[in-house]
Design an enzyme around this catalytic site. Sequence first.
Site, mmCIF file in Angstrom:
data_model
loop_
_atom_site.group_PDB
_atom_site.id
_atom_site.type_symbol
_atom_site.label_atom_id
_atom_site.label_comp_id
_atom_site.label_asym_id
_atom_site.label_seq_id
_atom_site.Cartn_x
_atom_site.Cartn_y
_atom_site.Cartn_z
ATOM 1 C CD GLU A 13 -2.779 -1.428 0.263
ATOM 2 O OE1 GLU A 13 -2.972 -0.476 -0.521
ATOM 3 O OE2 GLU A 13 -3.368 -2.509 0.168
ATOM 4 C CB CYS A 53 -1.508 6.859 1.904
ATOM 5 S SG CYS A 53 -2.953 5.924 2.446
#
Length: 468
Positions: free
Chosen positions: A213, A247
């Site tokens: 990720e 993110c």
Amino acid sequence: MSQDSLHALFETQKQAYRQHPYPSYAERRDRLLRLKQLILDNQDAIGEALNEDFGGRSVHETVNAEILPSILGLNHALRHLKGWMKSRRRLLPMLFQPAWGRLTPQPLGVVGIMVPWNYALYLAVGPLTSALAAGNHCMVKLSEFTPRFGELFARLVREHFDPEVLTVVNGEVEVSRAFSELPFDHLLFTGSTAVGRHVMAAAARNLTPVTLELGGKSPVVIDRSIPVREAAERLVFANCLNAGQTCVAPDYVLCPAERVEDFVNFFLQEVREQYDDVLNNSHYSAIINDRQRERLMGYLRQAEAQGAQLHWSADLPGGEPVGGKIPPVLVTGVDPEADLMQHEIFGPILPVIAYDDLDDAIAFVNDRPRPLALYVFGFDKALRQRFAEGTHSGALVFNDALFHVALENLPFGGVGHSGMGHYHGDDGFETFSKLKPVVGKQRLSTLKLVYPPYDRWPHRLIKKLFIR
């Protein structure tokens, strides 16, 4: 922690898994409940630890962006765990009948989870929920940038779990490197693309499957079919949450050229309405450390030196913010080759790029690495199919940002430079399971008809019926 100690922890978990490779529903449920109770009983301590690590982290943001989604994810898993664990019947082709087939979810074994600093609780608990639900044993490596939380979480895990089932590792970069080199049955890493490359290379030496990720630059495209004020209002929260250290935070905005000025004005106005005196507002978080703060200020200095305009949301008597907080700032006229546009920003900075035609905006997105999220603002329904089919991203979100991360019944993950694999909900359960085909026959076996010699009538019949 030494490399030998890490290996000893890993071997302890590996042996424990081998002795009990398929935990029951009751055991898995108990582990999830322990993790949930650990969080519920220590909310204040978790908030304070992260506040200290950040040098000013909004307790409300810790509750809303870490504790709440962690509990929602655990509750979702607890509700659906029994169904996820069931074998799934598969009807086999007629040619192989009579026979039966099932797909059985089996724990992988020992799972490694590498956690970043920006959401230290949630990005540990989210993968842990999936991995524990799937019946695995887990080792968690926390970031060296959140030492107070790391110490707290490690202690709480020791109090609630047998280390043979779940253990937390803290330490500097060399510990992270050694952790990534362990021969896990699966390794999940959340962090930067640059570090993700090293993690994947280390895992490859053990043929360890990875879920990465990685983030990257998540664009915003504003269409002319939405009032620019509406788009600006909705983007402020997404850009300011955790001071942009997210993110999936909006990384740059593509805005119709004739509306850029309005967008900037509405955005700055909304920041002041939500945060008032942003630099002195405890609801607005600080940048994690001096290194990250200087990186962000370096981006801004370079962009300004190249002719970009900085639009600050707060008055800065000295020209630059002082202390650990950086107020939200929009950047117009930025060079697409500037560092600000080449690297994930990970801070409260939002470049605004003007476009004339929507096709140009789509091309701008597609010419760059595939993002973790793409945010499209526009009420024209034709946009949905156009962006769904004409762009690639980990997620595609219309008319808002960030909230998709908390949707447990949808997979979360990137594509290309923004990552590989996914987790959350049943998708996470499957990521950390081996969906093992189990097939068999009873006394009658028609496969004998295809044994040699191959020039008999059954072979001619099979070719006539099935090879056509």
